[in-house]
Scaffold this motif. Structure first.
Motif, PDB file in Angstrom:
ATOM      1  N   ARG A 248     -12.232  32.814  51.930  1.00 41.08           N
ATOM      2  CA  ARG A 248     -13.141  31.995  52.733  1.00 41.08           C
ATOM      3  C   ARG A 248     -13.997  32.903  53.592  1.00 41.08           C
ATOM      4  O   ARG A 248     -13.565  33.984  54.004  1.00 41.08           O
ATOM      5  CB  ARG A 248     -12.359  31.025  53.631  1.00 41.08           C
ATOM      6  N   GLU A 249     -15.212  32.462  53.831  1.00 37.33           N
ATOM      7  CA  GLU A 249     -16.102  33.140  54.765  1.00 37.33           C
ATOM      8  C   GLU A 249     -16.734  32.105  55.675  1.00 37.33           C
ATOM      9  O   GLU A 249     -16.740  30.919  55.388  1.00 37.33           O
ATOM     10  CB  GLU A 249     -17.159  33.954  54.020  1.00 37.33           C
ATOM     11  N   LEU A 250     -17.255  32.577  56.776  1.00 35.41           N
ATOM     12  CA  LEU A 250     -17.783  31.704  57.811  1.00 35.41           C
ATOM     13  C   LEU A 250     -19.290  31.825  57.868  1.00 35.41           C
ATOM     14  O   LEU A 250     -19.853  32.872  57.542  1.00 35.41           O
ATOM     15  CB  LEU A 250     -17.172  32.068  59.160  1.00 35.41           C
ATOM     16  N   VAL A 302      -9.128  31.905  62.686  1.00 35.43           N
ATOM     17  CA  VAL A 302     -10.455  31.524  62.214  1.00 35.43           C
ATOM     18  C   VAL A 302     -11.428  31.352  63.381  1.00 35.43           C
ATOM     19  O   VAL A 302     -12.588  31.764  63.298  1.00 35.43           O
ATOM     20  CB  VAL A 302     -10.389  30.240  61.359  1.00 35.43           C
ATOM     21  N   ALA A 327     -17.645  26.633  57.040  1.00 40.32           N
ATOM     22  CA  ALA A 327     -16.852  27.635  56.322  1.00 40.32           C
ATOM     23  C   ALA A 327     -17.067  27.478  54.826  1.00 40.32           C
ATOM     24  O   ALA A 327     -17.360  26.385  54.341  1.00 40.32           O
ATOM     25  CB  ALA A 327     -15.373  27.505  56.655  1.00 40.32           C
ATOM     26  N   ASN A 512      -5.174  26.357  60.127  1.00 40.54           N
ATOM     27  CA  ASN A 512      -6.538  26.833  60.343  1.00 40.54           C
ATOM     28  C   ASN A 512      -7.003  26.254  61.670  1.00 40.54           C
ATOM     29  O   ASN A 512      -7.264  25.053  61.782  1.00 40.54           O
ATOM     30  CB  ASN A 512      -7.435  26.372  59.189  1.00 40.54           C
ATOM     31  N   GLU A 515     -10.947  24.780  61.757  1.00 38.60           N
ATOM     32  CA  GLU A 515     -11.266  23.621  60.928  1.00 38.60           C
ATOM     33  C   GLU A 515     -10.191  22.546  60.991  1.00 38.60           C
ATOM     34  O   GLU A 515     -10.328  21.500  60.369  1.00 38.60           O
ATOM     35  CB  GLU A 515     -11.492  24.072  59.488  1.00 38.60           C
TER      36      GLU A 515
END
Length: 550
Positions: A248-250, A302, A327, A512, A515
């Motif tokens: 995952r990336e933001l 996160v 995300a 998380n 989120e």
């Protein structure tokens, strides 16, 4: 919760859920870029097509990308040349360039107003001067890209408002509104006889002649051929879970004056990966889109990573406030090349598209073309490179796989290897943090590090003692009545408990904190704090548990 810009600015028509057994020439599971493109191409070839989407068309991966459509994918050409040889690098370049131009031509043909802008795509060394290794890697990529047929130019620095090292530029690439494009494609498919069903989750596959897929509601679609384009294969007879890495990336985004916005798409794979792109806004402004902070699904912290990304954007672009953040998620293959083709060695009529490694817009368009050709006549240009049945070692170190592509000169270098398993591109999957927390660097609560399986030891806190330590807005995995439970305390102090065991293959989920979800670190499934399934490959929610008095 903050929606992605693409989700917020594209109206989507609703499609019905499947409520009966039906037949079709081709059933496509997945309503994202790869699935809808494949369905549209097949309908154009005269096949009757059904699309089965678990939630909303273009609402998952495609709706949460960074909007890049490019043949320039970081350091991919140097890595492919070294690992698989020049022919593989050329094939990759040709297939991705074809995808870019096909999207542009299709948008023009259908009259899709999806904001297509021709912009250069850059990859740059993050550290000027001192990091000679980064400059050398960029120079090697420029040489390999040119050899593969990509018109790459090498510069001493990137066209950015802060110092960089060497930079590679590929002109005439594309930024666009991916969700508007894909929704228009789905609408055109439906107008020409294709059937699209939303809120229809595929849960079963029965190979044979014909093929049958079943849904969570108990209905069956019988088809001559089936395409699985569900981001991560939810029906995993191919054991792809052993060859895919979910990450995952933001993303943070801010309106800026057009004169302050970068005139292209930029990314660096060095150090902390960063990607910069944009979109047009009204009133002489542009949306600055910054992505980065790559991590394995289920990694803690996160919220802190959102804070670091926001701080980076402020420092380099003078951003004061952020209008959007979300995300993104994609899967990386062990050799850095997507899996597009027949599902497994024994498959004759089941196909898969997955593992786009952060470049799912061009990759999905490419997959649609390739899969349509395979279904239509059994052969397709570029299929040798992307064949999911290939047997290459991790890193793709010069060994010919099932595809028969000759190996190259050895393992890819350190930068290329890192690129193969996690560079920032046009990645995406639904999910967004709290808008009030984008600018904060502190975690809410202290979620434990992701555990592996349900029988692994859990932290020392158990039962009521473990739950008492969870602050409002936080979550943790504790053992309750002998079972691993995922406990979340909401903002008013109420406890919500579900099983901490992912129903896919039994890994333990992790909290998380941005989120407010439970994420599986093994294969990327994600669940709401109420156990609701957000993302596969799991096909069922987390089981409910009784937390007792809070």
């Amino acid at each position: 919760m903050s929606e992605s810009y693409w989700a917020q600015t594209a109206d989507a028509r609703p499609y019905p859920a499947l409520d009966e057994d039906i037949n079709a020439d081709v059933a496509v599971a997945g309503g994202g870029m790869a699935g809808v493109c494949a369905a549209w191409e097949l309908a154009r070839l005269g096949r009757s097509v059904v699309v089965l989407e678990a939630e909303r068309v273009a609402g998952g991966v495609t709706g949460h990308t960074t909007g890049k459509l490019s043949v320039q994918h970081g350091l991919v050409y140097a890595r492919l040349r070294e690992a698989l040889g020049p022919a593989a690098a050329r094939m990759y370049a040709e297939s991705q360039a074809d995808a870019v131009e096909h999207v542009v031509a299709t948008a023009a043909e259908l009259g899709v107003r999806c904001g297509i802008e021709r912009r250069p795509a850059w990859v740059y060394a993050a550290e000027p001067g001192a990091a000679a290794g980064q400059d050398a890697a960029v120079a090697a990529e420029a040489a390999a890209a040119r050899e593969a047929g990509v018109p790459a130019e090498l510069f001493d620095t990137a066209d950015l408002p802060f110092p960089t090292g060497a930079a590679l530029r590929v002109g005439d690439q594309v930024q666009f509104h991916p969700r508007r494009y894909l929704l228009a494609l789905a609408d055109d498919l439906a107008r020409h006889g294709g059937r699209v069903f939303e809120n229809t989750r595929v849960t079963g596959l029965h190979e044979g002649r014909p093929v049958r897929v079943t849904t969570s509601a108990g209905h069956t679609v019988t088809a001559a051929d089936v395409v699985l384009a569900t981001h991560y294969p939810v029906l995993d007879g191919s054991t792809a879970f052993t060859r895919l890495i979910p990450r995952r990336e933001l993303v943070v985004a801010s309106p800026v004056d057009a004169g302050r916005a970068p005139d292209g798409m930029y990314m660096t794979p060095f150090g902390g990966v960063r990607s910069v792109s944009g979109a047009p806004l009204d009133g002489g402004r542009r949306l600055l889109i910054v992505a980065g902070e790559r991590s394995r699904t289920g990694d803690p912290g996160v919220t802190a990573r959102f804070g670091r990304l926001a701080a980076w954007a402020r420092e380099r672009f003078g951003v004061r406030a952020f209008s959007h953040h979300w995300a993104t998620q994609d899967n990386w293959t062990t050799d850095g090349v997507p899996y597009v083709g027949r599902f497994r060695p024994s498959s004759r009529h089941v196909y898969v598209a997955t593992g786009f490694g952060g470049w799912g817009l061009s990759g999905g368009a490419m997959a649609g073309r390739l899969l349509a050709d395979l279904v239509w006549d059994g052969e397709a240009e570029w299929s040798a490179l992307y064949d999911p049945r290939r047997a290459r070692p991790a890193g793709g170190s010069g060994v010919a796989g099932a595809s028969g592509i000759a190996g190259g000169a050895g393992a890819a270098g350190a930068a290329g290897a890192a690129e193969a398993t996690g560079a920032t591109g046009d990645i995406g999957t639904a999910g967004a943090g709290r808008a009030s927390e984008v600018t904060g660097a502190a975690d809410r609560g202290a979620p434990a590090a992701p555990r592996a399986f349900a029988d692994d030891p859990l932290p020392a806190a158990h039962g009521p003692q473990g739950m008492a330590a969870i602050e409002p807005g936080g979550g943790a995995v504790v053992r309750l009545h002998g079972l691993p439970c995922a406990i979340h305390r909401d903002d008013v102090g109420a406890l919500h408990a579900v099983s901490a065991v992912c129903p896919h293959l039994g890994c333990l989920v992790a909290f998380n904190d941005a989120e407010l979800s439970w994420d599986c670190p093994c294969h990327g499934s994600r669940f709401g704090t109420d156990g609701r399934l957000l993302n596969g490959p799991a096909t069922a929610p987390l089981e409910q548990r009784d937390p007792g008095p809070g």
